[in-house]
Design a protein around this motif. Structure first.
Motif, PDB file in Angstrom:
ATOM      1  N   TRP A 131       0.841  -1.203   0.000  1.00 36.63           N
ATOM      2  CA  TRP A 131       0.000   0.000   0.000  1.00 36.63           C
ATOM      3  C   TRP A 131       0.874   1.250   0.000  1.00 36.63           C
ATOM      4  O   TRP A 131       0.550   2.245  -0.635  1.00 36.63           O
ATOM      5  N   THR A 141       3.969  -8.181  -5.821  1.00 35.31           N
ATOM      6  CA  THR A 141       2.948  -9.002  -5.200  1.00 35.31           C
ATOM      7  C   THR A 141       2.554  -8.340  -3.893  1.00 35.31           C
ATOM      8  O   THR A 141       3.133  -7.323  -3.492  1.00 35.31           O
ATOM      9  N   SER A 159      -5.839  -9.384  -0.668  1.00 36.93           N
ATOM     10  CA  SER A 159      -6.946  -8.430  -0.543  1.00 36.93           C
ATOM     11  C   SER A 159      -6.619  -7.043  -1.072  1.00 36.93           C
ATOM     12  O   SER A 159      -7.523  -6.238  -1.286  1.00 36.93           O
ATOM     13  N   ILE A 160      -5.332  -6.743  -1.291  1.00 36.33           N
ATOM     14  CA  ILE A 160      -4.993  -5.418  -1.840  1.00 36.33           C
ATOM     15  C   ILE A 160      -4.499  -5.511  -3.283  1.00 36.33           C
ATOM     16  O   ILE A 160      -3.988  -4.539  -3.835  1.00 36.33           O
ATOM     17  N   ARG A 161      -4.702  -6.665  -3.901  1.00 32.99           N
ATOM     18  CA  ARG A 161      -4.290  -6.846  -5.298  1.00 32.99           C
ATOM     19  C   ARG A 161      -4.864  -5.743  -6.195  1.00 32.99           C
ATOM     20  O   ARG A 161      -4.140  -5.152  -7.000  1.00 32.99           O
ATOM     21  N   THR A 162      -6.147  -5.458  -6.071  1.00 36.50           N
ATOM     22  CA  THR A 162      -6.776  -4.440  -6.913  1.00 36.50           C
ATOM     23  C   THR A 162      -6.135  -3.073  -6.682  1.00 36.50           C
ATOM     24  O   THR A 162      -5.903  -2.327  -7.638  1.00 36.50           O
ATOM     25  N   ASP A 163      -5.833  -2.738  -5.431  1.00 41.80           N
ATOM     26  CA  ASP A 163      -5.170  -1.456  -5.133  1.00 41.80           C
ATOM     27  C   ASP A 163      -3.812  -1.376  -5.822  1.00 41.80           C
ATOM     28  O   ASP A 163      -3.446  -0.347  -6.394  1.00 41.80           O
ATOM     29  N   GLU A 217      -2.822  -3.101  -8.490  1.00 47.71           N
ATOM     30  CA  GLU A 217      -3.023  -3.023  -9.938  1.00 47.71           C
ATOM     31  C   GLU A 217      -3.523  -1.633 -10.350  1.00 47.71           C
ATOM     32  O   GLU A 217      -3.091  -1.102 -11.378  1.00 47.71           O
ATOM     33  N   ASN A 218      -4.395  -1.039  -9.554  1.00 42.79           N
ATOM     34  CA  ASN A 218      -4.880   0.310  -9.867  1.00 42.79           C
ATOM     35  C   ASN A 218      -3.763   1.355  -9.805  1.00 42.79           C
ATOM     36  O   ASN A 218      -3.844   2.392 -10.459  1.00 42.79           O
ATOM     37  N   TRP A 271       0.755  -7.284 -10.938  1.00 44.42           N
ATOM     38  CA  TRP A 271       0.647  -8.177  -9.778  1.00 44.42           C
ATOM     39  C   TRP A 271       0.834  -9.627 -10.182  1.00 44.42           C
ATOM     40  O   TRP A 271       0.326 -10.070 -11.214  1.00 44.42           O
ATOM     41  N   ASP A 330       1.115 -13.720  -8.234  1.00 48.85           N
ATOM     42  CA  ASP A 330       0.934 -14.518  -7.022  1.00 48.85           C
ATOM     43  C   ASP A 330       2.162 -15.398  -6.808  1.00 48.85           C
ATOM     44  O   ASP A 330       2.185 -16.548  -7.211  1.00 48.85           O
TER      45      ASP A 330
END
Length: 184
Positions: free
Chosen positions: A115, A129, A133-137, A139-140, A145, A147
C-alpha cells in the motif's frame, strides 16, 4: 545467509505492524551483520497487532524527520492492515519511500506493505505481489501483480504474507549485497 556487515537498513512502521513481519526481518538482518533501525512517526515504542492482540512493543530508534536516506542501503515496510494504512496518510512516510526508490536503494514491502508503494506512486509498470486483498489497489496503482512468494523488480522486493518471510528476508540480503539499483 550472506554477510551484509556494516550495512544500515531502515524499517519504517507504526502501531499496528504485523509482529512477525517486523521482528523476523529485524532479527535476521542483524544476524547477517546489518545495523537495523526502526523509524516511526511517533517516538518511544510502537505496538504490534496480531489476531486482536496489541502485544509486543518495539523501541523506535528515530523519527521520520531524523531519517537521512543516504545513511541506509535499504528500506523495509512490514505489513499488517493497520500499520501501512496509517503510514500511507503520512506525507513524510510516503516521501521517504519515494526518496529510497529514486536513490536506487533496495525497498522491500510485505503483506499490506505494498500500500505504501502504491501511495508513493513507485510501482507503475513494475512486477509486484502483496496480500491478496490489496491486489486491486496494487493493480490500480499500475503494478503488474503476480501470485508468488517473493517478486523482485530492480531492487523492489515484495511478498504476500508472513508465510513468505524466509524468501522475503533472503531476497533483502541478496539485493542489499548487490548494491544500488538503477532508477526507473
Amino acid at each position: 545467509m550472506t554477510d551484509i556487515a556494516g550495512t544500515k537498513i531502515l524499517i519504517m512502521a507504526t502501531d499496528g505492524f504485523e509482529r512477525s513481519e517486523l521482528l523476523e526481518p529485524r532479527q535476521e538482518l542483524k544476524h547477517a551483520g546489518a545495523t537495523v533501525h526502526v523509524a516511526s512517526p511517533k517516538s518511544g515504542k510502537i505496538k504490534s497487532w496480531k489476531d486482536g492482540d496489541w502485544s509486543d512493543t518495539v523501541p523506535v530508534d528515530l523519527s521520520l524527520d531524523e531519517v537521512k536516506v543516504a545513511d541506509y542501503a535499504a528500506l523495509v515496510l512490514p505489513g499488517g492492515v493497520i500499520n501501512p494504512d496509517q503510514l500511507r496518510t503520512d506525507e513524510k512516510a510516503v516521501g521517504l519511500v519515494q526518496q529510497f526508490v529514486a536513490a536506487g536503494k533496495t525497498v522491500a514491502a510485505i503483506c499490506h506493505g505494498p500500500w505504501m508503494l502504491a501511495e508513493a506512486g513507485v510501482i507503475q509498470g513494475r512486477a509486484v505481489t502483496s496480500y491478496g486483498s490489496i491486489r486491486t489497489d496494487v493493480e490500480n496503482a499500475g503494478g503488474v501483480w503476480e501470485d508468488s512468494e517473493v517478486v523482485v523488480d530492480n531492487g523492489l522486493i515484495t511478498s504476500r504474507s508472513p508465510d513468505d518471510l524466509p524468501a522475503f528476508i533472503a531476497k533483502i540480503v541478496e539485493e542489499v549485497g548487490e548494491g544500488k539499483h538503477a532508477r526507473r
